[in-house]
Motif scaffolding. Sequence first.
Motif: not given
Length: 242
Positions: A153-170
């Motif tokens: 029912g609510y939403s919130f802003p993005d965080e921690n996106l600068a240089g974000a990558t998605y290796p296994a376990g993320t």
Amino acid sequence: MSKVQARQLVNGRRAGRRRLPWRSLRVIGILAVGATVAVFTAGGVSANPGPAREQAPTTCAAPVAGQPNGKQWPAEPGLAIDSNAGYTATLATTCGTVTIALDAARAPRTVNSFVFLAGEQYFDHTKCHRITTEGIYVLQCGDPTATGMGGPGYSFPDENLAGATYPAGTVAMANAGPATNGSQFFVVYRDSQLPPDYTPFGRVTAGMDVLTSIAAAGVKDRSGDGAPAVDVVLNSVVAVRN
């Protein structure tokens, strides 16, 4: 454009849909355009466990009795965590237990929301509604409706996106565009080349074998993207301060 890509464009326009593309339409070649990509380092996992299809499919148990409570709130919960502290989430699934170290320092609002929802038993009895076995290698959960359309029912802003990558376990948030985070999240079981559009807020510290085994069973309709072939239900999700 593939059929999966075309379907994702339609899905992305539907209100409330948590967007996580099979192959991002905002990439050139493999990597996203932009600054040098830095590794997600909340103690991030970078090892690639190898193709999930090479492993034996999992055997999952029946879920414990109960239904998602489907609670709704008009606004994001106030910040109640200590961003300097460590937090751990334990996902007790029908296919095994997954333990996650939450990154409160880099994603305080996201971790705060996750801890709040876990405390409200919001995730309990919910089904992980999506697995991708091609392209991005994720298991997506956190929707009490199991449709990809549900949220708190609510939403919130993005965080921690600068240089974000998605290796296994993320562990990261699914979304329907910028600043639309709610309750849906995904766990990467094999190194994924997603663009930095999805808030990373934790890493798996135990249970990667559970995830790769779920992926090994494949997709219910035998495609590369859809409902898991085995029912993956979160019997309970508990988040605690270390």
